[in-house]
Design an enzyme around this catalytic site. Structure first.
Site, PDB file in Angstrom:
ATOM      1  CB  ALA A  67     -14.513  22.614 -43.395  1.00  0.00           C
ATOM      2  CG  ASP A  74     -10.835  24.112 -42.055  1.00  0.00           C
ATOM      3  OD1 ASP A  74     -10.227  25.095 -42.517  1.00  0.00           O
ATOM      4  OD2 ASP A  74     -10.973  23.044 -42.671  1.00  0.00           O
ATOM      5  CG  ASN A  78      -9.291  29.221 -43.264  1.00  0.00           C
ATOM      6  OD1 ASN A  78      -9.907  28.232 -43.654  1.00  0.00           O
ATOM      7  ND2 ASN A  78      -8.682  30.037 -44.102  1.00  0.00           N
TER       8      ASN A  78
END
Ligand code: MRU
Length: 362
Positions: free
Chosen positions: A53, A241, A251
């Site tokens: 990310a 993320d 995630n």
């Protein structure tokens, strides 16, 4: 962090060009790639030449900068925003970086945009490095506490999923930053590294940890529950993320199962994140976060080094079997012991996040 003794970030600019570590080839080969056109930036993000990310956000900022150097018009800024935004849907850092670029650049005269955009991309990258460094400083305190309760010399055993390492950020990593800080301080640690099918990001984590001399074992994704039952995991630490305003964590697929196993076995489950990963506009992660659906070929095939030394892909499924590839899952806040941010550690709750980021909380 260092590669063969030489310090690297995962993205940088040099003489007007942007270069990245091309993660498609790791851990088998270390290659650097230049990316320049808007299309190349979009492909690099979508096809995971860069990934993670925070790094996706920094790459998008550099993508805007390169586009502004070619064409600083309003139309070009708007197109670049849309093209980059549409590459991957889950990690909020992408939108966070693009929104920041658009807000800063739209108010400038076009002729001032190229220099300002490059300056901003560098700032986004530098700030990410500093945030991740601070996640390490705060996470280190948790590792220290665990180490203090163990017999001298016995390693703190951490488990991590996916690659939330320096390769997934600009430097340091989120989940790995506390590990690097602990190792630098001489605290013995051992890391269980989840393989993380389908793209095997665990191999990137293993490559990073190995390069820094950190003891680790690569385990299949399904080993985590067993390791926890046997008392072999002192702490789980992962990245994210997108984190909601009430502390749900989205995630890499499989993270949720680790959190369930951790709760069942009384193992603390921490998430490391720079605040750029918090989406203050959403609260219910399960209902509100879009989960990326990737190509089924990532599931039906795996990549590795073949016996002749070349990097290749092999199919692991019978011919004709279809695959499904949801790339992320949501771990509800109730399963998260704490969020480790650049400002400190807080409960995974609206109150916890508001305590650390009062200026952002509703
Ligand atoms: O699909 P990827 O490899 O981009 O997914 C990355 C992850 O899920 C990471 O754990 C997350 O971005 C946190 S990175 C510091």
């Amino acid at each position: 962090m260092k590669v063969d003794g030489k310090p690297f970030r995962s993205i940088w600019d040099k003489d007007g060009a942007v270069e990245i570590i091309d993660q498609r080839w790791l851990p088998h080969d270390f290659r650097i790639a230049g990316i320049d056109t808007l299309d190349e930036f979009a492909v690099a993000i979508r096809d995971m030449w860069v990934r993670g990310a925070p790094l996706i956000g920094a790459t998008a900022a550099y993508g805007i900068a390169r586009q502004m150097a070619r064409d600083p018009s309003d139309a070009a800024l708007s197109t670049a925003y849309d093209v980059l935004h549409d590459t991957r849907p889950t990690a909020i850092n992408l939108k966070w970086a693009l929104d920041r670029c658009r807000a800063d650049l739209a108010v400038l005269a076009p002729e001032a945009r190229a220099a300002a955009a490059l300056d901003l991309a560098r700032r986004v990258a530098d700030e990410d490095v500093e945030c991740n460094r601070m996640i390490g400083v705060h996470g280190l305190e948790i590792i220290r506490e665990i180490a203090a309760k163990k017999p001298a010399g016995e390693p703190v055993r951490l488990l991590t999923h996916c690659n939330a390492g320096w390769l997934a950020t600009v430097d340091w990593g989120t989940a790995t930053s506390p590990m690097y800080h602990a190792a630098n301080e001489g605290i013995p640690i051992h890391v269980w590294v989840d393989e993380t099918r389908p793209r095997n990001q665990g191999a990137l984590t293993a490559w990073e940890l190995g390069a820094h001399g950190i003891s680790h074992s690569y385990v299949v994704d399904n080993a985590g529950g067993h390791l926890m039952q046997k008392g072999l995991v002192d702490m789980v630490i992962v990245g994210t993320d997108r984190t909601t305003a009430r502390g749900d964590v989205c995630n890499k697929i499989g993270t949720y199962l680790k959190a369930l196993a951790a709760q069942d076995n009384g193992v603390p489950f921490y998430v490391g994140l720079p605040s750029s990963t918090i989406d203050w506009t959403v609260s219910d992660g399960l209902r509100e976060i879009p989960i990326e659906d990737r190509d089924a070929r990532e599931v039906t095939h795996v990549q590795g080094t073949l016996d002749d030394g070349t990097i290749g892909q092999v199919r692991v499924t019978p011919e004709g079997s279809d695959g499904a590839n949801p790339a992320f899952d949501v771990t509800p806040a109730r399963l998260v012991t704490g969020l480790i941010t650049e400002r400190g550690v807080c409960d995974a709750s609206a109150e916890g996040l508001a305590g650390l980021f009062p200026e952002r909380a509703a």
